[in-house]
Design a protein around this motif. Structure first.
Motif, mmCIF file in Angstrom:
data_model
loop_
_atom_site.group_PDB
_atom_site.id
_atom_site.type_symbol
_atom_site.label_atom_id
_atom_site.label_comp_id
_atom_site.label_asym_id
_atom_site.label_seq_id
_atom_site.Cartn_x
_atom_site.Cartn_y
_atom_site.Cartn_z
ATOM 1 N N ALA A 13 0.839 -1.192 0.000
ATOM 2 C CA ALA A 13 0.000 0.000 0.000
ATOM 3 C C ALA A 13 0.876 1.244 0.000
ATOM 4 C CB ALA A 13 -0.927 -0.010 1.204
ATOM 5 N N GLN A 66 -5.142 9.865 -8.789
ATOM 6 C CA GLN A 66 -4.284 8.768 -8.335
ATOM 7 C C GLN A 66 -3.676 8.015 -9.526
ATOM 8 O OE1 GLN A 66 -6.495 5.770 -6.221
ATOM 9 N NE2 GLN A 66 -4.706 4.554 -5.737
ATOM 10 N N SER A 84 0.064 5.759 -5.175
ATOM 11 C CA SER A 84 -0.610 5.699 -3.869
ATOM 12 C C SER A 84 -1.615 4.553 -3.821
ATOM 13 C CB SER A 84 -1.326 7.033 -3.598
ATOM 14 O OG SER A 84 -0.428 8.111 -3.641
ATOM 15 N N LYS A 86 -3.847 1.353 -3.006
ATOM 16 C CA LYS A 86 -4.557 0.929 -1.807
ATOM 17 C C LYS A 86 -4.988 -0.524 -1.993
ATOM 18 C CE LYS A 86 -6.645 5.481 -2.241
ATOM 19 N NZ LYS A 86 -7.921 6.181 -2.520
ATOM 20 N N GLU A 88 -7.805 -1.755 -1.883
ATOM 21 C CA GLU A 88 -9.021 -1.821 -2.696
ATOM 22 C C GLU A 88 -8.758 -1.647 -4.188
ATOM 23 O OE1 GLU A 88 -8.467 0.096 -0.007
ATOM 24 O OE2 GLU A 88 -9.387 2.089 -0.217
ATOM 25 N N ASP A 89 -7.532 -1.334 -4.569
ATOM 26 C CA ASP A 89 -7.164 -1.285 -5.994
ATOM 27 C C ASP A 89 -6.802 -2.672 -6.521
ATOM 28 O OD1 ASP A 89 -5.504 1.779 -5.260
ATOM 29 O OD2 ASP A 89 -7.428 1.551 -6.303
ATOM 30 N N SER A 125 -1.691 -4.681 2.426
ATOM 31 C CA SER A 125 -1.809 -3.630 3.453
ATOM 32 C C SER A 125 -0.679 -3.692 4.454
ATOM 33 C CB SER A 125 -3.142 -3.780 4.175
ATOM 34 O OG SER A 125 -3.245 -5.062 4.731
#
Length: 125
Positions: A13, A66, A84, A86, A88-89, A125
């Motif tokens: 992340a 992003q 950047s 995350k 959830e990407d 994460s």
């Protein structure tokens, strides 16, 4: 038209990746190109699109600021710079070509006629 994505992988992340989509069988400068993604158990969703001229871009709200879509017509390649990142990407990312000229912006799966095989992006994460 053939599309081949590359550049996916595992990233932490906050990290970055750049996806590439090599286009063959058609001159890239004549085709609007898009990126989509599909997470497990979810529908394929729009990410970004660039006009055939390269002068216009359009992004999903979830990635605006992003991700950046770009193209190199000399290399017949489209890119998706992802910063950047995350968790959830995390998804399989697909590039797509609209060869029939759908209405701008092309945000629907049905706006595109040709698809790549996808490249996996996993954000830990």
């Amino acid at each position: 038209v053939q599309l081949v994505e590359s550049g996916g992988g595992l990233v932490q992340a906050g990290g970055s990746l750049r996806l590439s989509c090599a286009v063959s069988g058609r001159t890239l400068s004549s085709i609007p190109m898009g990126w989509f993604r599909q997470a497990p158990g979810k529908e394929r969703e729009f990410v970004a699109v660039m006009s055939w001229s390269g002068t216009s871009t359009y992004y999903a709200d979830s990635v605006k600021g992003q991700f950046t879509i770009s193209r190199d017509n000399a290399l017949n390649t489209v890119y998706l710079q992802m910063n950047s990142l995350k968790p959830e990407d995390t998804a399989v990312y697909y590039c797509a070509a609209d060869v029939t000229g759908s209405k701008w912006p092309q945000v629907r799966v049905s706006d595109y006629e040709y698809w790549g095989q996808g490249t996996q992006v996993t954000v830990s994460s």
